[in-house]
Write a protein that holds these residues in place. Structure first.
Motif, PDB file in Angstrom:
ATOM      1  N   ARG A 270      58.401  55.656  42.630  1.00  0.00           N
ATOM      2  CA  ARG A 270      57.630  56.825  42.191  1.00  0.00           C
ATOM      3  C   ARG A 270      57.638  56.959  40.676  1.00  0.00           C
ATOM      4  O   ARG A 270      56.674  57.442  40.082  1.00  0.00           O
ATOM      5  CB  ARG A 270      58.230  58.081  42.837  1.00  0.00           C
ATOM      6  N   THR A 271      58.728  56.539  40.058  1.00  0.00           N
ATOM      7  CA  THR A 271      58.829  56.609  38.605  1.00  0.00           C
ATOM      8  C   THR A 271      57.858  55.641  37.936  1.00  0.00           C
ATOM      9  O   THR A 271      57.200  55.974  36.943  1.00  0.00           O
ATOM     10  CB  THR A 271      60.263  56.293  38.161  1.00  0.00           C
ATOM     11  N   ALA A 272      57.768  54.440  38.472  1.00  0.00           N
ATOM     12  CA  ALA A 272      56.935  53.410  37.851  1.00  0.00           C
ATOM     13  C   ALA A 272      55.467  53.482  38.281  1.00  0.00           C
ATOM     14  O   ALA A 272      54.581  53.055  37.534  1.00  0.00           O
ATOM     15  CB  ALA A 272      57.497  52.032  38.189  1.00  0.00           C
ATOM     16  N   TRP A 273      55.190  54.032  39.466  1.00  0.00           N
ATOM     17  CA  TRP A 273      53.885  53.887  40.086  1.00  0.00           C
ATOM     18  C   TRP A 273      52.730  54.562  39.342  1.00  0.00           C
ATOM     19  O   TRP A 273      51.693  53.918  39.109  1.00  0.00           O
ATOM     20  CB  TRP A 273      53.951  54.373  41.534  1.00  0.00           C
ATOM     21  N   PRO A 274      52.800  55.843  38.951  1.00  0.00           N
ATOM     22  CA  PRO A 274      51.601  56.456  38.353  1.00  0.00           C
ATOM     23  C   PRO A 274      51.097  55.744  37.103  1.00  0.00           C
ATOM     24  O   PRO A 274      49.899  55.421  36.997  1.00  0.00           O
ATOM     25  CB  PRO A 274      52.070  57.882  38.030  1.00  0.00           C
ATOM     26  N   ALA A 275      51.994  55.502  36.149  1.00  0.00           N
ATOM     27  CA  ALA A 275      51.563  54.832  34.917  1.00  0.00           C
ATOM     28  C   ALA A 275      51.020  53.441  35.214  1.00  0.00           C
ATOM     29  O   ALA A 275      50.015  53.011  34.637  1.00  0.00           O
ATOM     30  CB  ALA A 275      52.730  54.754  33.932  1.00  0.00           C
ATOM     31  N   PHE A 276      51.674  52.709  36.129  1.00  0.00           N
ATOM     32  CA  PHE A 276      51.209  51.373  36.488  1.00  0.00           C
ATOM     33  C   PHE A 276      49.834  51.438  37.150  1.00  0.00           C
ATOM     34  O   PHE A 276      48.914  50.689  36.792  1.00  0.00           O
ATOM     35  CB  PHE A 276      52.224  50.724  37.437  1.00  0.00           C
ATOM     36  N   ALA A 277      49.673  52.320  38.129  1.00  0.00           N
ATOM     37  CA  ALA A 277      48.430  52.372  38.896  1.00  0.00           C
ATOM     38  C   ALA A 277      47.249  52.784  38.023  1.00  0.00           C
ATOM     39  O   ALA A 277      46.157  52.207  38.117  1.00  0.00           O
ATOM     40  CB  ALA A 277      48.583  53.345  40.067  1.00  0.00           C
ATOM     41  N   TYR A 278      47.445  53.780  37.148  1.00  0.00           N
ATOM     42  CA  TYR A 278      46.347  54.233  36.304  1.00  0.00           C
ATOM     43  C   TYR A 278      46.034  53.252  35.178  1.00  0.00           C
ATOM     44  O   TYR A 278      44.939  53.281  34.608  1.00  0.00           O
ATOM     45  CB  TYR A 278      46.673  55.597  35.695  1.00  0.00           C
ATOM     46  N   SER A 279      46.990  52.387  34.844  1.00  0.00           N
ATOM     47  CA  SER A 279      46.762  51.446  33.738  1.00  0.00           C
ATOM     48  C   SER A 279      45.838  50.300  34.124  1.00  0.00           C
ATOM     49  O   SER A 279      45.349  49.581  33.257  1.00  0.00           O
ATOM     50  CB  SER A 279      48.101  50.881  33.239  1.00  0.00           C
ATOM     51  N   ILE A 280      45.562  50.096  35.423  1.00  0.00           N
ATOM     52  CA  ILE A 280      44.646  49.037  35.872  1.00  0.00           C
ATOM     53  C   ILE A 280      43.224  49.563  35.743  1.00  0.00           C
ATOM     54  O   ILE A 280      42.782  50.405  36.531  1.00  0.00           O
ATOM     55  CB  ILE A 280      44.943  48.618  37.327  1.00  0.00           C
ATOM     56  N   GLU A 281      42.497  49.088  34.781  1.00  0.00           N
ATOM     57  CA  GLU A 281      41.182  49.646  34.486  1.00  0.00           C
ATOM     58  C   GLU A 281      40.105  49.140  35.435  1.00  0.00           C
ATOM     59  O   GLU A 281      39.197  49.878  35.807  1.00  0.00           O
ATOM     60  CB  GLU A 281      40.798  49.322  33.039  1.00  0.00           C
ATOM     61  N   ASP A 282      40.178  47.877  35.837  1.00  0.00           N
ATOM     62  CA  ASP A 282      39.157  47.306  36.712  1.00  0.00           C
ATOM     63  C   ASP A 282      39.350  47.811  38.144  1.00  0.00           C
ATOM     64  O   ASP A 282      40.411  47.618  38.750  1.00  0.00           O
ATOM     65  CB  ASP A 282      39.249  45.781  36.678  1.00  0.00           C
ATOM     66  N   ASP A 283      38.324  48.445  38.710  1.00  0.00           N
ATOM     67  CA  ASP A 283      38.439  49.030  40.040  1.00  0.00           C
ATOM     68  C   ASP A 283      38.667  47.981  41.125  1.00  0.00           C
ATOM     69  O   ASP A 283      39.415  48.218  42.083  1.00  0.00           O
ATOM     70  CB  ASP A 283      37.174  49.839  40.371  1.00  0.00           C
ATOM     71  N   ARG A 284      38.032  46.841  40.990  1.00  0.00           N
ATOM     72  CA  ARG A 284      38.210  45.804  42.004  1.00  0.00           C
ATOM     73  C   ARG A 284      39.657  45.311  42.020  1.00  0.00           C
ATOM     74  O   ARG A 284      40.266  45.169  43.094  1.00  0.00           O
ATOM     75  CB  ARG A 284      37.253  44.642  41.726  1.00  0.00           C
TER      76      ARG A 284
END
Length: 483
Positions: A270-284
């Protein structure tokens, strides 16, 4: 894509290091707690922990989630500083107001919580809330800056100060539940003071009202959802204390602490997930990555739940005194509840990605209502086991409900067949071990056989099966050579 997953795993491992040490020490301190605290004392700690969580949710008003989302909206340094300062001063103000209210109303709160007229316990808990809110606001910046080393350093320093002070207060001064609560907040306050000095240049006076309004529009709708999640995770303590008494809450806390190994995995992720998930710019790329993340997270969490559920009787006997042995009964359902919640964290990121968080409270509300109803039905006849079963069932409802909502807003190709196999195999092995009342060797064997059971159930992809066969042939060759 696999590089992305390796990156997430690495960040989760590093960010979770502080949590790992904290959870390990919490478990290792069980012999101390169960010797110097009675069931009622441990129950009081559990109740005040639950109270602290709901206070943090209310006082934060969704700002932490908005902080992560708005920080990445712009690469401009001044804009990011504005987001930081607005979040910092808002958190400082609301935490201070909460502390003032808690100190003034400590006595009636203690009476309402059946704490035996101990207002100092309540005052200490409110100070802890103030410290936690402000401390987490500053440490979250390390996560956004992707500087896990400094995040871990702050976490470990906090932990070691906390443990030292807690042992001193509980063992030497015999302060009981108050010693545990005060010990927990001293370490947080000490490290927070250091972080203030470290961040002094970034924390100059600055408050952007228009930015705060925008952040509130994103974050405030998450507050009802957070309250529902609190009800889902902590309301069982309040039902238990009203229906069965503080001593039953104390036993339940033993099960909660042992199940915390899976919560540890969840906390690290949970600590790592939000920043990691939002940092992926390409939707695919994001959709593909999210799909694999859910699969492998469920595998790991299910395996941990299997191990905790089957080994809990021996762990409790090892770590506690006889009056707390019954706490082992709730470990398995609580661990699998954490697994379902881990799945919820993955699928809910799609809603945050499209900024459609306004109705998350509906999903969490349904799950919380299910939890409350099941607690009312199951606790009177089954006590803490009824509470644990209610938790597992409600977390499953939460996961399913958020999946249905998120897939409408941000469809992701999740690998549902593999997810189902991973969870069901772990549950089946746990049930088999409990029904057969296997000895320690049998429990260890069932835990070890989980990957093979997945193979038999058709979980692995062709490439994974080839790797497993190759590994098996090498192992057989080594064994043959030894003979």
């Amino acid at each position: 894509m696999f590089e992305r997953i390796k990156q997430l795993a690495g960040q989760s491992l590093v960010y979770g290091l502080g949590g790992i040490v904290s959870r390990i020490l919490a478990v290792l301190l069980l012999p101390l707690y169960t010797r110097y605290l009675d069931r009622s004392d441990l129950g009081a700690v559990g109740i005040l922990t639950a109270l602290s969580v709901i206070l943090v949710i209310l006082l934060r008003a969704g700002i932490p989630s908005a902080f992560f989302r708005f920080y990445f909206d712009s690469a401009d340094l001044e804009r990011r500083l504005s987001v930081l300062r607005t979040s910092f001063w808002f958190t400082m103000c609301t935490a201070t107001l909460g502390l003032f209210a808690g100190v003034v109303l400590a006595r009636p709160i203690a009476t309402a919580l059946n704490l035996g007229g101990q207002p100092n316990l309540v005052r200490a808990a409110f100070i802890g809330v103030w410290a936690q809110m402000n401390y987490e606001q500053l440490t979250s910046l390390f996560r956004l800056e992707q500087r896990p080393g400094r995040f871990v350093a702050a976490s470990l320093l906090n932990i070691f100060i906390t443990i030292g002070v807690t042992v001193l207060l509980v063992v030497h001064f015999r302060e009981g539940a108050l010693g545990v609560i005060v010990g927990n907040l001293i370490g947080t306050l000490a490290v927070y003071t250091g972080l203030l000095a470290y961040r002094r240049d970034q924390l100059a006076l600055g408050f952007d009202r228009r930015l705060l309004k925008a952040m509130n529009q994103f974050g405030v709708p998450l507050v009802p959802s957070g309250l529902m999640l609190w009800a889902l995770s902590f309301s069982d303590r309040f039902f238990l204390i009203r229906i069965t008494g503080r001593a039953e809450v104390g036993l339940y806390e033993i099960g909660v602490r042992l199940a915390s190994a899976n919560v540890l995995l969840l906390t690290a992720f949970r600590t790592a997930w939000p920043a990691f998930a939002y940092s992926i710019e390409d939707d695919r790329e994001a959709r593909t990555t999210y799909g694999f993340v859910l699969t492998y997270l469920v595998v790991v969490a299910s395996w941990v739940s299997l191990a905790l559920g089957l080994l809990s009787p021996w762990l409790v006997h090892l770590l506690t005194t006889p009056r707390f042995y019954e706490g082992s009964r709730v470990v398995a359902p609580l661990s699998f509840a954490a697994t379902a919640f881990a799945g919820y964290l993955v699928v809910s990121i799609g809603v945050g990605r499209v900024r459609r968080t306004q109705f998350n409270w509906v999903v969490t509300g349904v799950a919380a209502a299910a939890d409350i109803a099941l607690n009312l039905v199951l606790i009177p006849p089954y006590g803490m086991m009824g509470a644990a079963i209610a938790e597992a069932a409600a977390c499953t409802v939460l996961f399913v409900g958020m999946t249905l909502r998120a897939q409408r807003l941000y469809p992701v190709p999740y690998q549902w067949r593999r997810v189902g196999i991973a969870a069901c195999v772990a549950v089946a092995l746990t049930a088999a071990g409990k029904l057969l009342q296997v000895p320690l060797a049998g429990a260890l064997g069932l835990v070890a056989v989980y990957p093979l059971a997945l193979l038999a159930a058709g979980f692995y992809l062709p490439a994974e099966r080839r790797k497993l066969r190759s590994l098996g042939r090498r192992l057989v060759g080594v064994q043959t050579g030894v003979r």
